[in-house]
Each structure stands twice: as C-alpha cells, then as structure tokens.
Design an enzyme around this catalytic site. Structure first.
Site, PDB file in Angstrom:
ATOM      1  N   ASP A  24       0.834  -1.205   0.000  1.00  0.00           N
ATOM      2  CA  ASP A  24       0.000   0.000   0.000  1.00  0.00           C
ATOM      3  C   ASP A  24       0.870   1.256   0.000  1.00  0.00           C
ATOM      4  O   ASP A  24       1.972   1.236   0.556  1.00  0.00           O
ATOM      5  CB  ASP A  24      -0.916  -0.032   1.238  1.00  0.00           C
ATOM      6  CG  ASP A  24      -2.078   0.941   1.112  1.00  0.00           C
ATOM      7  OD1 ASP A  24      -2.311   1.473   0.004  1.00  0.00           O
ATOM      8  OD2 ASP A  24      -2.752   1.175   2.130  1.00  0.00           O
ATOM      9  N   HIS A  41       3.168   3.144  -8.828  1.00  0.00           N
ATOM     10  CA  HIS A  41       3.041   1.714  -9.146  1.00  0.00           C
ATOM     11  C   HIS A  41       4.309   1.228  -9.860  1.00  0.00           C
ATOM     12  O   HIS A  41       4.804   0.132  -9.586  1.00  0.00           O
ATOM     13  CB  HIS A  41       1.816   1.458 -10.029  1.00  0.00           C
ATOM     14  CG  HIS A  41       0.513   1.827  -9.369  1.00  0.00           C
ATOM     15  ND1 HIS A  41       0.211   1.469  -8.081  1.00  0.00           N
ATOM     16  CD2 HIS A  41      -0.562   2.533  -9.811  1.00  0.00           C
ATOM     17  CE1 HIS A  41      -0.996   1.924  -7.765  1.00  0.00           C
ATOM     18  NE2 HIS A  41      -1.481   2.583  -8.793  1.00  0.00           N
ATOM     19  N   ASN A  72     -10.484  -2.786  -6.319  1.00  0.00           N
ATOM     20  CA  ASN A  72      -9.669  -1.932  -7.198  1.00  0.00           C
ATOM     21  C   ASN A  72     -10.304  -1.710  -8.572  1.00  0.00           C
ATOM     22  O   ASN A  72      -9.946  -0.762  -9.275  1.00  0.00           O
ATOM     23  CB  ASN A  72      -8.252  -2.485  -7.372  1.00  0.00           C
ATOM     24  CG  ASN A  72      -7.362  -2.304  -6.170  1.00  0.00           C
ATOM     25  OD1 ASN A  72      -6.410  -3.054  -5.949  1.00  0.00           O
ATOM     26  ND2 ASN A  72      -7.655  -1.297  -5.332  1.00  0.00           N
ATOM     27  N   TRP A  73     -11.273  -2.567  -8.960  1.00  0.00           N
ATOM     28  CA  TRP A  73     -11.954  -2.351 -10.242  1.00  0.00           C
ATOM     29  C   TRP A  73     -12.729  -1.034 -10.242  1.00  0.00           C
ATOM     30  O   TRP A  73     -13.120  -0.535 -11.289  1.00  0.00           O
ATOM     31  CB  TRP A  73     -12.929  -3.502 -10.568  1.00  0.00           C
ATOM     32  CG  TRP A  73     -12.249  -4.797 -10.908  1.00  0.00           C
ATOM     33  CD1 TRP A  73     -12.320  -5.952 -10.196  1.00  0.00           C
ATOM     34  CD2 TRP A  73     -11.428  -5.095 -12.054  1.00  0.00           C
ATOM     35  NE1 TRP A  73     -11.581  -6.939 -10.814  1.00  0.00           N
ATOM     36  CE2 TRP A  73     -11.026  -6.447 -11.956  1.00  0.00           C
ATOM     37  CE3 TRP A  73     -10.987  -4.338 -13.155  1.00  0.00           C
ATOM     38  CZ2 TRP A  73     -10.223  -7.067 -12.905  1.00  0.00           C
ATOM     39  CZ3 TRP A  73     -10.169  -4.950 -14.091  1.00  0.00           C
ATOM     40  CH2 TRP A  73      -9.797  -6.294 -13.966  1.00  0.00           C
TER      41      TRP A  73
END
Ligand code: FPP
Length: 250
Positions: A24, A41, A72-73
């Site tokens: 995270d 990321h 997360n979608w």
C-alpha cells in the site's frame, strides 16, 4: 558488499513459511513527489523485486502479494488500464529472473475478469515456472477474501446437492480445500505498508493465526531491510494459538 546486519539477526530455523503482503501507498508516494499515481506503481515493482529476492535468499517458501483487489476495479479506468499493462510488462520481463532463481509464479483470484492479454501472460509464466521449487510467488489479482469464501461455499453447496457430501461433514478441511489458496499453508506473517492498519478483504480465512506487521514505509520505498525487520518482529512474537504460554513451552 557486506550482508545486512538485520539479516544476520534472523534465526533461519524460525522463518515464517508463508508471508502475505498488502502493498500500500504507491499513490501517496507519487503524489508526495509531485508525480502521477502511476509512477508510484512503477516504482512499486522494484519493491516487489526486493521482497522476492530477500524472501528467496532467506528460505521463505511462499509469498503472496495483494496486487489487485476486487475493490480496485472501482478505480479510474485509466489507472486500471495502466496497472494491467504494468502487470503484463513486469511478469513478462521478470520471467527469466524467476527461472534463474527457481521461483514458481502462481495466481489467486477471479482471473477470468482480467484483460485477455494480462491473463494470457500470467498463464504463460505460470506454466513456464511451474517446476521451480525454491519459492512460490503468488499474485492475488481481482481477489478478495469474501469473494473466495463465497466461491468456496458455492462449490461445497454443489457437492452437497449432488449427494457427494453431507452437511455435517463440512469442517475446516472441507472449506480449506475449496478455497483458491488450498495448496498453500496459511500465512504466518501479514505485512501492510503505508501506515494503514486494516486487512482490506485480504485472505480473511487464512490469516486466522497470522502475526501482523504494520509499517509506515510506503510500498515503493520498501527495502530488503524493511522485510528483514518484519521477519525479526515476527520472531519476537510469542505465538500461542489459543493455548497458555505454559502449555506451549512445557
Ligand atoms: C496500492 O497502492 C498498490 C496497488 C493497488 C497495486 C500494486 C501494484 C504494483 C506494486 C505493481 C506491479 C506488481 C507486481 C506484482 C508485478 P495505492 O495505489 O492504493 O496507494 P495509495 O493508498 O497511496 O493511494
């Protein structure tokens, strides 16, 4: 180069066999530096390498990474697309390193929901690395703990309906073997970075007796030493599994 002083303090006889990680803080890391979230990321991939290498060198047998949750979608489509592209690129470019280091790649989650290119690359690398046995790296993708428990319940209900199983025969073993994680031991250590102290729907059934290690370090900054620190923290815990200390140590 000298070995890390932290690494030397680790007792190789008391390693967790399975470490699960909630990676995270990528977004916050990027924003703090005035960049787009996606850069976080991208730098997060280096932390994945650090952890994989450190775990394999120590002799940890399983590492599960929460790479993309069911929730997360709901992120902006642009970020989802970029994350999926990053996953494809990373899995492809790291396949040689996985082979050289004897690491098997596996995945848990609702993989059918992933974009075709992502699923295809994943299946390819899973196949190529399937005989490696030094360590298993498990990516949780389109995964959530509740999703897996619901899927398992459906499987068990079908077996009952077909008369293959009696309701009274349903026990921990039956549920364990219906889960996506059935072939792995339960994680003994769960790490979450970025200062948040939540489980966020990760491995809900499997972490029943896991030790928790929360660190304020944001995922892209997570180093081998941070991983060693988490293992040392684990080794200092008194794990009792519901028993008294006297029962365990007698
Ligand atoms: C959480 O940070 C991170 C993710 C949802 C994705 C993790 C993906 C990677 C590290 C890249 C590729 C990984 C592999 C396994 C090849 P966040 O965006 O929730 O951060 P925030 O809480 O600061 O917004």
């Amino acid at each position: 180069m000298s070995e890390s002083a932290l690494k030397e303090k680790i007792d190789p006889a008391r390693l967790p066999s399975h470490v699960a990680i909630i990676m995270d803080g990528n977004g916050r890391w990027a924003m703090q530096k005035g960049h787009l979230r996606m850069l976080g990321h991208q730098y997060g991939v280096q932390a994945v390498r650090n952890v994989t290498e450190a775990a394999a060198e120590l002799g940890v047998k399983y590492v599960t990474l929460y790479a993309f949750s069911t929730e997360n979608w709901r992120r902006p489509q642009e970020e989802i697309n970029a994350l999926m592209a990053l996953l494809v690129d990373t899995i492809q470019s790291e396949t040689d390193t996985l082979m050289k280091n004897g690491i098997r790649l596996e995945a848990i989650g609702n993989l059918a929901q992933l974009p075709t290119a992502c699923n295809k690359q994943l299946q390819e690398t899973v196949e190529v690395t399937k005989d490696n046995d030094r360590m298993t790296l498990i990516l949780a993708l389109s995964y959530s703990g509740r999703w897996d428990i619901i899927e398992a319940t459906r499987k068990i209900a079908r077996q009952v309906k077909e008369g293959l199983l009696q309701p009274d025969e349903i026990d921990e073993n039956v549920l364990n073997s219906a889960l996506n994680t059935s072939r792995y031991p339960n994680p003994e250590l769960l790490i979450r970075t970025s200062g948040e102290q939540r489980i966020s729907n990760f491995l809900l059934w499997e972490i029943a007796y896991a030790e928790m290690h929360f660190t304020p370090v944001l995922w892209p900054d997570f180093s081998k030493d941070d991983f060693y620190q988490a293992i040392l923290d684990f080794q200092q815990r008194d794990r009792r599994f519901g028993l008294t200390a006297e029962q365990l140590h007698s």
